[in-house]
Design an enzyme around this catalytic site. Structure first.
Site: not given
Ligand code: FES
Ligand code: FES
Lengths: 756, 166
Positions: A253, A481, A649, A652, A656, A721-722
């Site tokens: 996304g 994801g 985690n 993951t 990311q 995420g960013e």
């Protein structure tokens, strides 16, 4: 065999939290079992295709659909002349955040107005996808053209001050920065530019829409199913509880699926009009024409310092654009407010409206391109001072927020740089530009700071524990994801002391308790707060049940003294399993719920903003090799050291963080959306002409984190995420400067800008 | 309409398709095999990669009628150690490019075994190692916007290492 760095840095804080656990959806994604929005079969399914306007601004005078309708297999062609009505998008209100989900205010097919080149002006519905696509090519709209402003460079001068909002101020002033700049011992004053970008998730937006009376089911590629549901109910005038939005898998996304765009609305409209289930999978070109991207920008950064490199003036001003019909002013200087201590700071954001599709948020809106400018300028100031660029940053590291004066909730940039410098071999860097070589290649090393605010949104969560020991956690959030489903299951397993395998996490369905959107790096922390609260309530309920039974070893034990482990509750070596507690109480299961009220949430958020500045930060280290003849730039090594609080985690999280860096490398070296400045048409609306990084472009990316909890966040975690895209383009630009002596101010850094 | 027969994942399928139907649309919309993904429909992303008679192809650039009589393997028909290796090394995030990456990697390893050079293979090289740069080069037709390239590389090197080098 290669090593995975992340597994080495994992320092577990629970049985599962902190571990590198396999994704729960790994098998589904590697066998083809995972179904995305365009992959749900329905009997009688029809296919829709869009017809896009070819002018930037004007009115439709007619739409000739005869040839399209004559094609065998065409069911209907919808235009503004025959489409059923759709309600206009509701006005944006901070009391109902779902009003933010509308990509543009344009009421497609209920208007003859054309607001951008590419706006959908007709929808063809047919029995097969090929027929729909072919017939769409036969639709002939006729227009009355109106003058349009589409050239950002030409219109920049018309920019006006951007308005701030509740959570993002658009300007700041402290002291007198222009005066301080004029008298500074050292200074740089640079103007940067960045091009438009597109998210380009590999899954193009797709919708499968099915009506049953006034009930609507939508399989959708969405980052925010709760808001999408409410929005669709409002637009189509049906009860919200009859609308169900399903998004169990989303093929990427990055902000592009955070709003409701034309494809979604028109699929639902076409299904309404034809009485058939309808699938509308956008073409790649269709994504560019109907889903907003990142604004271009022009930015001025001027820095003044004393002889020792202490900043005396910090000026950052920006111009970005929105569409005349929608879009948000990009908060380009938002990160700059918090980066460096300076007695004089001047920040301004300006925006110009163009006759182009509304822009939207794309991974770290504001900070991604803002840090490119500020962190490039800091590097240039270091060159000017003859000071190491890391040292320059450390000398200006603030103790409190430079503008607002709030406390910094956990900031460990010094540690990040120290660890990074050692691990990357920064001391081997010869500071002189253009002297480091590897064979014929010029070698350069650059650093930049990464910065992204940490936020939370309200989340409703239920947790249900069955007598068989299974736990079901339910929250209508979306998993694109990021590992969301896996990490929430890890948290619940630890909180209840049960094996991870016995936890099932249900998400991606708007019938579930309403969850936070996937945006602002806020989803994991938001849902975690809900899971922690619901698990706490569940333990208390279980304790209550146990204490009522005579002879229970938990009688007299206080909730805060409980330990959840081995599938039960214990205190001082004594306790009961959940099965025993439920059996003694004659219950088949227990359930607990965490609900977050919107109003209370907003009040708390605003209060906390006055108290704390919270952010994920990091130190990006990049090494490039530049071909001395062609000036081709290759990224050869990367290290990012991040201060992101607790990592739930390790596997993951590493993915990311790497993913953001990869996108940052694309932004630095190859990504740009080209707009024809005569008619506003996107010229490179494809994956062959818009260059995202490929395997060959990406070296091994070492990611590290400090793994110290942020005590002001649930479980001490911050969203990740960013943050890793921020600073990335500057780190590349700074490495290129070091390798070649050339400062490129204009992204992307293509070889033509380094030649001659 | 043309009738074609293909062996898809071990079962013989016969279907009527117009000559303009792509192999990808035939698989996804006619046979309900949605493992192969559509990312661009233009040969630019590799999400649609399937194996046709053992060779990796972009199914979006292939017409179904060209593959009359062929053996097609989609991710649904794959059982390969790479799948588990992708999970172990986190060779994906959203998973949308993953079926294409997996089919492509399987085809790529076969190409390497067959001695096919790539753009980074030294000229005249006889036996050579399947280095990381070879794998990166050979996998560059498969885009991953989530940026899981490191994990994909780790998974492929892990499995290729076990299978031995040429
Ligand atoms: S869908 Fe075939 S290459 Fe992109
Ligand atoms: S895993 Fe999302 S595109 Fe590769």
């Amino acid at each position: 065999m290669s090593t995975t760095y992340a597994d080495k840095t994992a320092s577990a804080t629970g049985k599962y939290v902190g571990r590198a656990v396999d994704r729960v959806d790994g098998p589904a994604k590697t066998t083809g079992e995972a179904r995305f929005a365009a992959e749900y079969p329905y009997p009688g399914l029809a296919y829709a295709a869009l017809v896009h306007a070819t002018i930037p601004r004007g009115r439709l005078t007619a739409v000739d659909t005869a040839a399209a309708l004559a094609v065998r297999g065409v069911i209907d062609v919808l235009t503004h002349e025959n489409a059923p009505p759709m309600k206009p998008a509701p006005k944006v209100s901070f009391l109902d955040l779902s009003t933010l989900v509308s990509g543009t205010p344009v009421n497609y097919l209920a208007t003859d107005e054309v607001h951008w080149n590419g706006q959908p002006v007709a929808v063809v519905v047919a029995e097969t996808p090929e027929t729909a696509r072919y017939a769409a090519s036969l639709v002939r709209p006729a227009y009355e053209e109106l003058p349009a402003a589409v050239d950002f460079a030409a219109e920049e001068g018309n920019a006006v001050p951007q308005k701030g909002n509740l959570i993002s101020e658009a300007a700041a002033d402290k002291g007198d920065a222009p005066a301080a700049l004029a008298t500074a011992a050292h200074s740089v004053d640079l103007t940067f530019s960045t091009p438009p970008h597109h998210h380009n998730a590999i899954e193009p937006h797709a919708t499968t829409a099915v009506w049953d009376g006034d009930r609507l089911t939508v399989h959708e590629a969405a980052q925010n199913i709760a808001w999408t549901r409410r929005h669709l109910a409002q637009r189509f005038g049906v009860p919200e509880k009859g609308v169900r939005v399903l998004s169990p898998y989303v093929g990427g996304g990055f902000g592009g699926k955070g709003s409701v765009w034309a494809g979604t609305l028109l699929a639902v409209l076409a299904a309404r009009a034809t009485g058939r289930p309808v699938r509308l999978a956008l073409t790649r070109e269709g994504v560019y024409h109907t889903v907003g991207g990142r604004t271009p920008s022009t930015q001025r950064v001027a820095l003044g310092s004393d002889a020792d490199g202490r900043l005396t003036a910090l000026i950052h001003t920006s111009v970005s654009r929105t569409g005349r019909a929608g879009g948000m002013g990009e908060p380009i200087t938002a990160g700059t407010r918090h980066l460096y201590a300076s007695p004089n700071i001047h920040l301004r954001q300006n925006v110009v409206q163009l006759d182009l599709l509304a822009n939207t948020f794309m991974r770290a809106p504001g900070e991604s391109i803002g840090t490119f400018a500020v962190e490039s300028a800091m590097d240039e100031l270091a060159c000017e001072l003859g000071l190491d660029p890391i040292e320059l940053r450390l000398r200006n590291e603030p103790d409190r927020d430079p503008v607002g004066g709030q406390r910094l909730a956990h900031r460990r940039l010094r540690e990040a740089y120290a660890l990074g410098a050692e691990r990357f071999g920064w001391s081997t860097r010869d500071p002189r530009p253009g002297v480091m070589r590897d064979g014929r290649w010029l070698v350069g090393m650059g650093v930049a700071t990464a910065y992204h605010p940490s936020m939370r949104m309200p989340a409703n969560v239920t947790v249900r524990l069955g007598a068989d020991g299974t736990v079901v956690v339910r929250c209508g959030l979306q998993e694109m994801g990021m590992g969301t489903a896996t990490v929430q299951a890890q948290i619940a397993a630890d909180e209840l002391g049960v094996p991870l395998e016995s936890v099932r996490f249900e998400y991606g369905d708007s019938d579930l308790p309403s969850g936070p959107g996937a945006g602002g790096s806020a989803q994991t922390a938001s849902a975690a707060a809900g899971v922690l609260d619901a698990c706490d309530k569940l333990r208390r309920t279980l304790l209550g049940l146990a204490r009522r039974v005579p002879g229970s070893p938990l009688r007299g034990v206080r909730p805060e003294d409980l330990e959840a482990r081995d599938g039960g509750l214990y205190h001082a070596g004594r306790g009961q399993t959940y099965a025993e507690i439920l059996a003694a109480a004659g219950r088949g299961h227990v359930e607990a719920e965490s609900r977050a009220g919107m109003l209370g949430f907003m009040v708390r958020t605003l209060r906390e903003r006055r108290q704390w500045v919270r952010a994920a930060t990091g130190a990006q280290f990049c090494e490039v090799r530049v071909d001395p003849d062609t000036m081709e730039v290759r990224v050869s090594r990367w290290l990012g050291v991040f201060d992101v609080g607790t990592v739930i985690n390790a596997r993951t999280a590493a993915s990311q963080l790497r993913g953001g860096i990869v996108m940052g490398i694309g932004m630095a070296l190859s990504e740009q959306t080209l707009i024809d400045h005569r008619d506003g048409r996107i010229v490179n609306a494809s994956l062959s002409e818009y260059h995202v990084p490929v395997h060959a472009d990406i070296p091994r990316i070492d990611v590290q984190w400090l793994n110290e909890p942020d005590s002001t966040m649930p479980l001490g975690l911050r969203g990740i995420g960013e943050v890793s895209i921020t600073g990335a383009a500057a780190a590349v630009a700074n490495a290129v400067r070091h390798a070649t002596g050339r400062r490129v101010l204009d992204l992307p850094i293509t070889l033509d800008k380094l030649m001659g | 309409m043309t009738q074609i027969r293909m062996n898809v994942n071990g079962s013989v399928e016969s279907l009527d398709v117009e000559p303009w139907v792509s192999l990808l649309d035939a698989l996804r919309e006619r046979l309900g095999l949605t493992g192969p993904k559509k990312g661009c429909d233009q040969g630019a992303c590799g999400a649609c990669t399937v194996l046709a008679d053992g060779l990796r192809i972009n199914a979006c650039l292939a017409l179904a009628v060209q593959y009359d009589g062929s053996e097609i393997t989609t991710i649904e028909g794959v059982a390969h150690p790479l799948q588990e290796a992708f999970v172990r090394h986190d060779g994906f995030q959203c998973g949308y490019c993953t079926p294409g990456q997996l089919c492509s990697a399987i085809g790529m390893l076969a190409e390497y075994e067959a001695g096919m050079p790539s753009a980074v293979t030294p000229p005249g090289a006889g036996a050579y190692e399947l280095s990381e740069s070879e794998v990166r080069e050979r996998m560059s037709g498969n885009l991953c916007r989530c940026g899981a390239y490191n994990g994909i590389l780790d998974a492929i090197m892990d499995v290729a290492g076990e299978e031995g080098t040429r």
